[in-house]
Design an enzyme around this catalytic site. Structure first.
Site, PDB file in Angstrom:
ATOM      1  N   THR A  30       6.051   4.043  16.788  1.00 23.92           N
ATOM      2  CA  THR A  30       6.554   5.165  16.271  1.00 23.92           C
ATOM      3  C   THR A  30       6.698   4.979  14.688  1.00 23.92           C
ATOM      4  O   THR A  30       6.621   6.117  14.003  1.00 23.92           O
ATOM      5  CB  THR A  30       7.880   5.859  16.911  1.00 23.92           C
ATOM      6  OG1 THR A  30       8.739   4.750  17.062  1.00 23.92           O
ATOM      7  CG2 THR A  30       7.584   6.548  18.114  1.00 23.92           C
ATOM      8  N   SER A 121      10.335 -10.680  16.573  1.00 18.59           N
ATOM      9  CA  SER A 121      10.125 -10.530  14.863  1.00 18.59           C
ATOM     10  C   SER A 121      10.685 -11.814  14.152  1.00 18.59           C
ATOM     11  O   SER A 121      11.517 -11.553  13.334  1.00 18.59           O
ATOM     12  CB  SER A 121      10.720  -9.071  14.383  1.00 18.59           C
ATOM     13  OG  SER A 121       9.951  -8.218  14.072  1.00 18.59           O
ATOM     14  N   ASP A 167      10.544  -3.422  11.885  1.00 20.35           N
ATOM     15  CA  ASP A 167      11.098  -4.877  11.942  1.00 20.35           C
ATOM     16  C   ASP A 167      12.016  -5.285  10.867  1.00 20.35           C
ATOM     17  O   ASP A 167      13.197  -5.752  11.230  1.00 20.35           O
ATOM     18  CB  ASP A 167      10.024  -5.823  12.240  1.00 20.35           C
ATOM     19  CG  ASP A 167       9.024  -5.661  13.497  1.00 20.35           C
ATOM     20  OD1 ASP A 167       9.434  -4.753  14.099  1.00 20.35           O
ATOM     21  OD2 ASP A 167       8.140  -6.058  13.590  1.00 20.35           O
TER      22      ASP A 167
HETATM   23  P1  ADP Z   1       6.972 -12.178  15.843  1.00 19.17           P
HETATM   24  O1  ADP Z   1       7.246 -11.838  14.427  1.00 19.17           O
HETATM   25  O2  ADP Z   1       6.979 -11.504  17.268  1.00 19.17           O
HETATM   26  O3  ADP Z   1       7.576 -13.577  16.145  1.00 19.17           O
HETATM   27  P2  ADP Z   1       4.490 -12.851  14.314  1.00 19.17           P
HETATM   28  O4  ADP Z   1       3.006 -13.132  14.597  1.00 19.17           O
HETATM   29  O5  ADP Z   1       4.426 -11.661  13.543  1.00 19.17           O
HETATM   30  O6  ADP Z   1       5.280 -12.848  15.716  1.00 19.17           O
HETATM   31  O7  ADP Z   1       5.032 -13.927  13.377  1.00 19.17           O
HETATM   32  C1  ADP Z   1       5.027 -15.233  13.887  1.00 19.17           C
HETATM   33  C2  ADP Z   1       4.623 -16.070  12.697  1.00 19.17           C
HETATM   34  O8  ADP Z   1       5.696 -15.981  11.728  1.00 19.17           O
HETATM   35  C3  ADP Z   1       4.594 -17.567  12.928  1.00 19.17           C
HETATM   36  O9  ADP Z   1       3.133 -17.789  13.526  1.00 19.17           O
HETATM   37  C4  ADP Z   1       4.728 -18.237  11.738  1.00 19.17           C
HETATM   38  O10 ADP Z   1       3.758 -18.015  11.006  1.00 19.17           O
HETATM   39  C5  ADP Z   1       5.821 -17.337  10.944  1.00 19.17           C
HETATM   40  N1  ADP Z   1       7.211 -17.705  11.072  1.00 19.17           N
HETATM   41  C6  ADP Z   1       8.014 -17.296  11.864  1.00 19.17           C
HETATM   42  N2  ADP Z   1       9.223 -17.922  12.021  1.00 19.17           N
HETATM   43  C7  ADP Z   1       9.009 -18.894  11.424  1.00 19.17           C
HETATM   44  C8  ADP Z   1       9.876 -20.389  10.959  1.00 19.17           C
HETATM   45  N3  ADP Z   1      11.008 -20.260  11.296  1.00 19.17           N
HETATM   46  N4  ADP Z   1       9.099 -21.367  10.166  1.00 19.17           N
HETATM   47  C9  ADP Z   1       7.751 -21.127  10.144  1.00 19.17           C
HETATM   48  N5  ADP Z   1       7.176 -20.082  10.302  1.00 19.17           N
HETATM   49  C10 ADP Z   1       7.831 -18.940  11.018  1.00 19.17           C
HETATM   50 MG    MG Z   2       6.135 -10.374  13.833  1.00 11.27          MG
END
Ligand code: ADP
Ligand code: MG
Length: 377
Positions: A30, A121, A167
């Site tokens: 949404t 997220s 998010d």
């Molecule tokens: P979600 O937000 O649902 O977890 P996303 O695909 O939007 O999934 O984001 C995940 C990506 O964010 C990871 O592949 C990485 O690139 C980055 N990321 C998230 N947390 C970390 C972290 N602690 N260290 C490094 N990269 C991170």
């Molecule tokens: Mg994400």
């Protein structure tokens, strides 16, 4: 964090900031329709230890990121230039500078308990932790919601992910024991009491640990479909359509857009109902709303998958008040609302059902509504 920072960057951090992951209680897909959502921050969070640099370099390290320190120049940041995880933190610095804030370089070390890619997220948690760190380090004095929108700009404009603002607003603006009632058009938000434990209930997140490739192009296609439907109806966004307008809209639209519109319209109505129940202290009344929300995502938006459906069906069979898939779809996590004494049997039943179906074991994360991004040291 202090020691890890010193090991990686060879100096002391100036501070440590935390930003949580989130789950959305109701109001899925949404946000980009100018609508409503109702996320909570979860206790799992991302920490960023940081220190300013005077030489314009941005040096990034994460306990979860592959590879050594990423070394960038803040004046050389351009969208597309960083293709690793570093795009999220670098994107925040880029977005700040784009918005006219004269911020310089920094050393950052990241560590997180938010599972990545589980629909909780982790990307927004990372962005918000960095945005809050920069806000303090460079004395920007921006309010939490403004930092969230800059974090979203980072993800859209720099990392190239066309997400809505939910998010980041959740990670930045949530408070303990409350859900965040977001109005994405007005850009406003309001805390609504949400404390299932106080009423003997639990909110369980089940990470299915699957991410079907289908999801990659599907998000953009759904978004485009919704925007097209709004245009055909002569509306600024689907937010402007109410449940009573649905029959007329169905006559005007090409058939394949009708279920998309129906999901968005009924989902916005579900958010309003959920908020009314929570304000009245009726947490268990969320159950049917979660169930309807799942059915709508499964049958109208068509973004559920066998694993998520199995969690929902099994949880309901074992006495959950409600359950639904959350997040973008095609895997990720499911939320389950149940009486506290049902959580264990539900967890066991879901794990057993997954084994029987030949799926890998899901992860169970009991969550509560936690606080949003903040400085922790
Ligand atoms: P979600 O937000 O649902 O977890 P996303 O695909 O939007 O999934 O984001 C995940 C990506 O964010 C990871 O592949 C990485 O690139 C980055 N990321 C998230 N947390 C970390 C972290 N602690 N260290 C490094 N990269 C991170
Ligand atoms: Mg994400």
């Amino acid at each position: 964090m202090k020691e890890a920072f010193r090991r990686v960057h060879g100096a002391d951090a100036e501070g440590i900031w935390a930003a949580p992951g989130r789950v959305n209680l109701i109001g899925e897909h949404t946000d980009y329709n100018d609508g409503f959502a109702l996320p909570i921050a979860i206790p799992q969070h991302t920490l960023v230890a940081a220190r300013r640099r005077q030489d314009g370099r941005l040096r990034l390290h994460s306990a979860q990121g592959e590879g050594p320190v990423i070394d960038l120049r803040v004046d050389g940041l351009t969208p597309g230039a960083v293709t690793t995880w570093g795009a999220y933190p670098a994107g925040v610095v880029w977005a700040l500078r784009e918005a006219g804030h004269p911020v310089g370089g920094a050393d950052l070390h990241v560590d997180s308990t938010v599972p990545t890619g589980a629909g909780l997220s982790s990307s927004a948690a990372l962005e918000c932790a960095v945005a809050f760190a920069y806000n303090d380090l460079y004395d920007l004095r921006l309010p939490a919601a403004a930092l969230a929108l800059l974090a979203q700009r980072a993800e859209n404009g720099f990392a190239g992910v066309p997400c809505g603002a939910m998010d980041q607003l959740a990670s930045a603006c949530c408070t303990e024991a409350a859900a965040l009632h977001l109005d994405l058009r007005a850009g406003s938000h309001e805390q609504v009491p949400f404390d299932p434990r106080a009423q003997g209930m639990s909110l369980l997140v089940v990470d299915t640990r699957v991410k079907h490739d289908l999801g990659d192009g599907a998000y953009a296609a759904l978004r485009t479909g919704c925007e097209r439907a709004a245009r055909l109806l002569g509306l600024a966004a689907l937010r402007d359509l109410g449940p009573v307008d649905l029959p007329r809209a169905a006559e005007l639209l090409p058939p394949h857009l009708v279920p998309l519109v129906r999901h968005v319209v009924t989902e916005n109505a579900r958010v309003a109902r959920a908020v009314a129940h929570l304000r009245a202290g009726q947490v268990a009344a969320l159950g049917p709303i979660l169930r309807d929300g799942h059915t709508s995502l499964r049958d109208d938006f068509r973004i559920s998958c066998a694993e998520s459906d199995l969690v929902v069906d099994t949880a309901l069979e074992h006495g959950a008040h409600g359950a639904r898939m959350t997040g973008g779809g095609f895997g990720g996590s499911v939320i389950v609302l149940a009486e506290e004494d049902r959580v264990e049997p539900i967890s066991v039943a879901v794990t057993t059902a997954f084994r029987a179906a030949g799926y890998q074991a899901p992860h169970m994360l009991p969550v509560s509504a936690a606080s949003g991004a903040r400085r922790v040291w």
